[in-house]
Design an enzyme around this catalytic site. Sequence first.
Site, short mmCIF file in Angstrom:
data_model
loop_
_atom_site.label_atom_id
_atom_site.label_comp_id
_atom_site.label_asym_id
_atom_site.label_seq_id
_atom_site.Cartn_x
_atom_site.Cartn_y
_atom_site.Cartn_z
N SER A 72 0.85 -1.14 0.04
CA SER A 72 -0.07 -0.06 -0.08
C SER A 72 0.98 1.24 -0.16
O SER A 72 0.35 2.24 -0.63
CB SER A 72 -0.91 0.00 1.24
OG SER A 72 -0.17 -0.07 2.47
N SER A 73 2.10 1.02 0.60
CA SER A 73 3.00 2.42 0.77
C SER A 73 3.42 2.78 -0.70
O SER A 73 3.50 3.78 -1.17
CB SER A 73 4.21 2.16 1.48
OG SER A 73 5.06 1.13 0.87
N GLY B 128 1.28 1.76 -3.59
CA GLY B 128 0.15 2.15 -4.06
C GLY B 128 -0.26 3.43 -4.05
O GLY B 128 -0.60 4.22 -4.87
N THR C 122 9.14 -12.13 -12.56
CA THR C 122 8.90 -10.74 -13.19
C THR C 122 7.77 -10.11 -12.76
O THR C 122 6.74 -10.46 -12.32
CB THR C 122 8.81 -11.18 -14.78
OG1 THR C 122 9.85 -11.78 -15.31
CG2 THR C 122 8.69 -9.90 -15.73
N GLU D 66 5.67 -6.23 -13.27
CA GLU D 66 5.14 -5.30 -14.29
C GLU D 66 5.07 -3.98 -13.27
O GLU D 66 4.46 -4.05 -12.27
CB GLU D 66 3.97 -5.66 -14.65
CG GLU D 66 3.98 -7.17 -15.90
CD GLU D 66 3.33 -8.03 -15.01
OE1 GLU D 66 3.75 -9.34 -14.90
OE2 GLU D 66 2.34 -7.73 -14.28
#
Lengths: 148, 172
Positions: free
Chosen positions: B97-98, B100, B122, B124
């Site tokens: 969340s930090s 986000g 991997t 993204e």
Amino acid sequence: MILSGKKLIEEMQKNKIIITPFKPENVNPNSYDISIGSALNFYESDAALEAGDDSKAVRVNIPDSGIVLKKHKFYFAESFETVISDNYVPMLHNRSGVARKGLFIHITADLLQLHHKGTIKLQLYPEYDIKISAFQKIAQISFWEVYR
Amino acid sequence: MILTGSEIEKNVLSGRIIISPFSAEQLNPNSYNYRLGDAYIELDDVYPYDLEEPDAIPDKKRFDESGTILHPGKLYLSSTAETIGSEEFVTSLIGKSSMGRLGLFLQLSADLGHQGEIHKWTLELAPCIPIKVYPHMKIGQVTFWKVSGERMHSKGYYKNYDAPTISRGLAT
């Protein structure tokens, strides 16, 4: 608990999960690959949408030659398959080969409901222009036991 | 069922979950914070991608120790610093969340890992706002889930890769 692929097949055989059409090769260790249907929906105008009203969307058939989704434009679609799940909660996930091309297939809406019956709704949002075709295996669903 | 932090630790110690290197300080109540690797790929925005086809292999770059700025509207592929996975539990990778809160999408709705795939995953990265990241910073969290039913073996392709790996498309 999440179902293993083998348990998913067993539950299919007991009709506790129904996926139509069903292809054994689409079964993964803990999920099932689903395909995009032949139609694509999008909003042509940039005018503000009314929350709860998606009737302004235009629906087109994806041509045989495929269609290029434009980067940072929003599209939505349905799975080709229909899914009936009265005993397990389905959840929608992207596939890594799709995500690595910059295509979101849902917008933080992964949870389906117990007693789901019908196609799976997909929300498509590309980071880059990308060509897609109808019936491509674009997403996957997992099935979860419920606590009653 | 999701594993608690202490269950994750117990299973790492007994070898049923692989997190390597492992540090108990990175445990949360029901997840483990993984770190960003040191290499990344910036996907070019020069042509329409084709979902069906493998992509050209771009050059790998290295994150700068003093920070690398990722730009909105672009997609970056990197990897976890740790080797992560389990034969017994399902691995799910999500953001923190930090991160986000800084507008960074980590994983594009692709959270589910295949049971039995044990490697550096991997990642993204799709930022909404320019964001400076550092190699080996804690960037996401991994959760582990109990499985119902007999195990099915992975036919996954990407499990063989430890470095940031581009899509091979859906054709194969």
